[in-house]
Design a protein around this motif. Sequence first.
Motif, PDB file in Angstrom:
ATOM      1  N   GLY A  53       0.485  -1.288  -0.336  1.00  0.00           N
ATOM      2  CA  GLY A  53       0.313  -0.657   0.120  1.00  0.00           C
ATOM      3  C   GLY A  53       1.071   1.085   0.120  1.00  0.00           C
ATOM      4  O   GLY A  53       1.204   1.913  -1.288  1.00  0.00           O
ATOM      5  N   ASP A  54       1.610   1.154   1.354  1.00  0.00           N
ATOM      6  CA  ASP A  54       2.810   2.722   1.419  1.00  0.00           C
ATOM      7  C   ASP A  54       4.079   2.416   1.198  1.00  0.00           C
ATOM      8  O   ASP A  54       4.258   3.469   1.347  1.00  0.00           O
ATOM      9  N   TYR A  55       4.550   0.712   0.812  1.00  0.00           N
ATOM     10  CA  TYR A  55       5.525   0.355   0.909  1.00  0.00           C
ATOM     11  C   TYR A  55       5.960  -0.963   0.282  1.00  0.00           C
ATOM     12  O   TYR A  55       3.999  -0.718   0.228  1.00  0.00           O
ATOM     13  N   VAL A  56       6.431  -1.083  -0.040  1.00  0.00           N
ATOM     14  CA  VAL A  56       7.194  -1.990  -0.541  1.00  0.00           C
ATOM     15  C   VAL A  56       7.796  -3.211   0.370  1.00  0.00           C
ATOM     16  O   VAL A  56       8.682  -2.399   1.138  1.00  0.00           O
ATOM     17  N   GLU A  57       7.842  -4.266   0.391  1.00  0.00           N
ATOM     18  CA  GLU A  57       8.507  -4.935   1.334  1.00  0.00           C
ATOM     19  C   GLU A  57       9.121  -6.083  -0.150  1.00  0.00           C
ATOM     20  O   GLU A  57       8.632  -7.054  -0.526  1.00  0.00           O
ATOM     21  N   LEU A  58      10.644  -5.924   0.185  1.00  0.00           N
ATOM     22  CA  LEU A  58      11.543  -6.357  -0.457  1.00  0.00           C
ATOM     23  C   LEU A  58      11.469  -8.311   0.204  1.00  0.00           C
ATOM     24  O   LEU A  58      11.611  -8.529   1.285  1.00  0.00           O
ATOM     25  N   ILE A  59      11.580  -9.066  -0.587  1.00  0.00           N
ATOM     26  CA  ILE A  59      10.904 -10.574  -0.357  1.00  0.00           C
ATOM     27  C   ILE A  59      12.389 -11.468  -1.029  1.00  0.00           C
ATOM     28  O   ILE A  59      12.303 -12.681  -1.209  1.00  0.00           O
ATOM     29  N   HIS A  60      13.162 -10.973  -1.878  1.00  0.00           N
ATOM     30  CA  HIS A  60      13.878 -11.796  -2.556  1.00  0.00           C
ATOM     31  C   HIS A  60      14.592 -12.363  -1.186  1.00  0.00           C
ATOM     32  O   HIS A  60      15.679 -11.680  -0.519  1.00  0.00           O
ATOM     33  N   ALA A  61      15.323 -13.673  -0.829  1.00  0.00           N
ATOM     34  CA  ALA A  61      15.386 -14.327   0.235  1.00  0.00           C
ATOM     35  C   ALA A  61      17.912 -13.982   0.367  1.00  0.00           C
ATOM     36  O   ALA A  61      17.712 -13.738   1.068  1.00  0.00           O
ATOM     37  N   LYS A  62      17.777 -13.860  -0.714  1.00  0.00           N
ATOM     38  CA  LYS A  62      19.019 -13.296  -0.849  1.00  0.00           C
ATOM     39  C   LYS A  62      19.968 -12.302  -0.128  1.00  0.00           C
ATOM     40  O   LYS A  62      20.342 -11.935   0.143  1.00  0.00           O
ATOM     41  N   HIS A  63      19.131 -11.565  -0.808  1.00  0.00           N
ATOM     42  CA  HIS A  63      18.943 -10.584  -0.194  1.00  0.00           C
ATOM     43  C   HIS A  63      18.273  -9.562   0.912  1.00  0.00           C
ATOM     44  O   HIS A  63      17.792  -8.048   0.621  1.00  0.00           O
ATOM     45  N   ILE A  64      17.694 -10.255   1.194  1.00  0.00           N
ATOM     46  CA  ILE A  64      16.309  -9.627   3.086  1.00  0.00           C
ATOM     47  C   ILE A  64      17.447  -8.720   4.187  1.00  0.00           C
ATOM     48  O   ILE A  64      16.912  -8.428   4.376  1.00  0.00           O
ATOM     49  N   ASN A  65      18.503  -9.387   4.095  1.00  0.00           N
ATOM     50  CA  ASN A  65      19.232  -8.926   5.548  1.00  0.00           C
ATOM     51  C   ASN A  65      19.681  -7.635   4.387  1.00  0.00           C
ATOM     52  O   ASN A  65      20.747  -7.058   5.639  1.00  0.00           O
ATOM     53  N   SER A  66      19.392  -7.029   3.881  1.00  0.00           N
ATOM     54  CA  SER A  66      20.098  -5.653   2.744  1.00  0.00           C
ATOM     55  C   SER A  66      18.379  -4.265   2.725  1.00  0.00           C
ATOM     56  O   SER A  66      17.907  -4.477   4.364  1.00  0.00           O
ATOM     57  N   ILE A  67      18.547  -4.090   2.436  1.00  0.00           N
ATOM     58  CA  ILE A  67      16.946  -3.342   2.366  1.00  0.00           C
ATOM     59  C   ILE A  67      15.679  -4.195   2.426  1.00  0.00           C
ATOM     60  O   ILE A  67      15.550  -5.214   1.702  1.00  0.00           O
ATOM     61  N   LYS A  68      14.715  -4.163   3.862  1.00  0.00           N
ATOM     62  CA  LYS A  68      13.680  -4.582   3.730  1.00  0.00           C
ATOM     63  C   LYS A  68      12.261  -4.315   2.799  1.00  0.00           C
ATOM     64  O   LYS A  68      11.673  -4.686   2.689  1.00  0.00           O
ATOM     65  N   LYS A  69      12.510  -3.031   2.460  1.00  0.00           N
ATOM     66  CA  LYS A  69      10.982  -2.181   1.834  1.00  0.00           C
ATOM     67  C   LYS A  69      12.093  -0.629   1.409  1.00  0.00           C
ATOM     68  O   LYS A  69      13.090  -0.625   1.833  1.00  0.00           O
TER      69      LYS A  69
END
Length: 239
Positions: A53-69
């Motif tokens: 809605g007002d943000y996107v959640e990043l879901i790619h497992a390889k990079h989940i520990n960097s930017i989350k949204k």
Amino acid sequence: MKIFITGDSHTRALKTGVELLVNQGEMPDDYQIDVQMSIGGDAMIKPYFVDKGDYVELIHAKHINSIKKLPFSDEQEGYDYHGICGLLHATRLWRVPNHWPNCTPFTPQGGQTPISTSLLRHAVLQEQMYNMQLIEFFKRIGIKVFVIEAPKPYKHNRTMARVNPEILSYVDNFYKNVMLEWLASKEIPVIKVPGECYDADGFMYEKFRHDNPLDGLHANNHFGALMIKEVIAFMESRV
């Protein structure tokens, strides 16, 4: 002016470019430019975020520990602009050595399979489907965004040994022109690679190649610094 730049692996050159400008005292005092890779380019061709809605959640497992949204904000406040790398990254379409020796966008020779412009265009838009959705999201929530062009091809890329350089350069330009047309239709500004970085045939000068001699795709901090200067010039033009 606070700017956050994210996207694929070409952000690494931009990050080191920022560091170079800061160390040389060439970064304007009233600019804060933060750069952080969010996802690899190859992962961008698959669903890699969920629209909340007002943000996107990043879901790619390889990079989940960097930017989350996204949009990204630090402890203090949000950013004035977001810059995205990835929509003008064409190498996936031309770097596979087994593709282009047997195919051509030109007049076929020696049994080559002709590839039409409509098929090429379809391939570009399919690859960029999720990045385009991300841009649409930014527009919907009113976040100011611009797109940064990836480096053009390098002549030392190993694909060059098996593929006609004219084909490689054509595909890279075609890909980017398709995306530039789409970005213009959405009124999204683009930071292009300066003309001083590539030759008349559309290939990057070797002085901008990555320090790793085996890397035929990425650029160095000097290229990154030039691109950050282009970002600053763009911002100054908006004042």
